[in-house]
Design an enzyme around this catalytic site. Sequence first.
Site, PDB file in Angstrom:
ATOM      1  N   ASP A 131       7.854  -9.548   1.865  1.00 22.75           N
ATOM      2  CA  ASP A 131       7.920  -9.504   3.318  1.00 22.75           C
ATOM      3  C   ASP A 131       9.003 -10.489   3.728  1.00 22.75           C
ATOM      4  O   ASP A 131       9.265 -11.466   3.026  1.00 22.75           O
ATOM      5  CB  ASP A 131       6.569  -9.915   3.934  1.00 22.75           C
ATOM      6  CG  ASP A 131       6.429  -9.461   5.376  1.00 22.75           C
ATOM      7  OD1 ASP A 131       7.293  -9.821   6.214  1.00 22.75           O
ATOM      8  OD2 ASP A 131       5.457  -8.748   5.672  1.00 22.75           O
TER       9      ASP A 131
ATOM     10  N   CYS B 196       0.886   1.585  11.402  1.00 26.46           N
ATOM     11  CA  CYS B 196      -0.220   1.469  12.367  1.00 26.46           C
ATOM     12  C   CYS B 196       0.269   2.004  13.713  1.00 26.46           C
ATOM     13  O   CYS B 196       0.044   1.426  14.752  1.00 26.46           O
ATOM     14  CB  CYS B 196      -0.748   0.040  12.463  1.00 26.46           C
ATOM     15  SG  CYS B 196       0.463  -1.177  12.992  1.00 26.46           S
TER      16      CYS B 196
ATOM     17  N   ASP C  17      14.053  -9.127   1.920  1.00 30.44           N
ATOM     18  CA  ASP C  17      14.382  -8.047   2.839  1.00 30.44           C
ATOM     19  C   ASP C  17      14.140  -6.720   2.127  1.00 30.44           C
ATOM     20  O   ASP C  17      14.787  -6.419   1.122  1.00 30.44           O
ATOM     21  CB  ASP C  17      15.849  -8.180   3.253  1.00 30.44           C
ATOM     22  CG  ASP C  17      16.306  -7.129   4.235  1.00 30.44           C
ATOM     23  OD1 ASP C  17      15.591  -6.131   4.458  1.00 30.44           O
ATOM     24  OD2 ASP C  17      17.412  -7.297   4.783  1.00 30.44           O
TER      25      ASP C  17
END
Length: 164
Positions: free
Chosen positions: A7, A106, A37
């Site tokens: 992350d 999400c 990245d």
Amino acid sequence: KKLYAIDQDTKRLLRVSENLERLQLNAHADVEILTADATTWTAPEPVDCIVLDAPCSAIGVMRRHPDIRLLRQSTDIAQTVALQKEILANMWKQVKSGGYLLYITCSILKAENEQQMVDFFAANEDATEIKINADWGIEQIHGRQLLPEQGKGDGFFYCLIQKA
């Protein structure tokens, strides 16, 4: 087996590390946590499986995080879709033949989910969708969409892809 958790956000990776320790999962796998990245990261060797929790608008979790309405701009969606496409392309290069990539957001926006997958499959002839046979969510052209429901959870999208 080796597990890589990557992350760009070091704070999120700290939570990953804390959760791995709390759940005592470090004892079951060699885990390497990297601030990196995802558009450029390269695995040392092709990997069996990637779970790509893609950056997204988070529209599917707005019920629990109402501040998203204030934080998102209409121009953010196009930028997010472009970033997702870039990450997908790079992560797909890391998957070995016969391996899998599980794409998750999400979000409930077709541009980030179903259309992203339509574009991905059009650009990658070596990609085959593995249908998720489940009694939850709504089957899409590619993947399954969960919509937010009171008392049942948030909105998420899942698509499982296998490399030929």
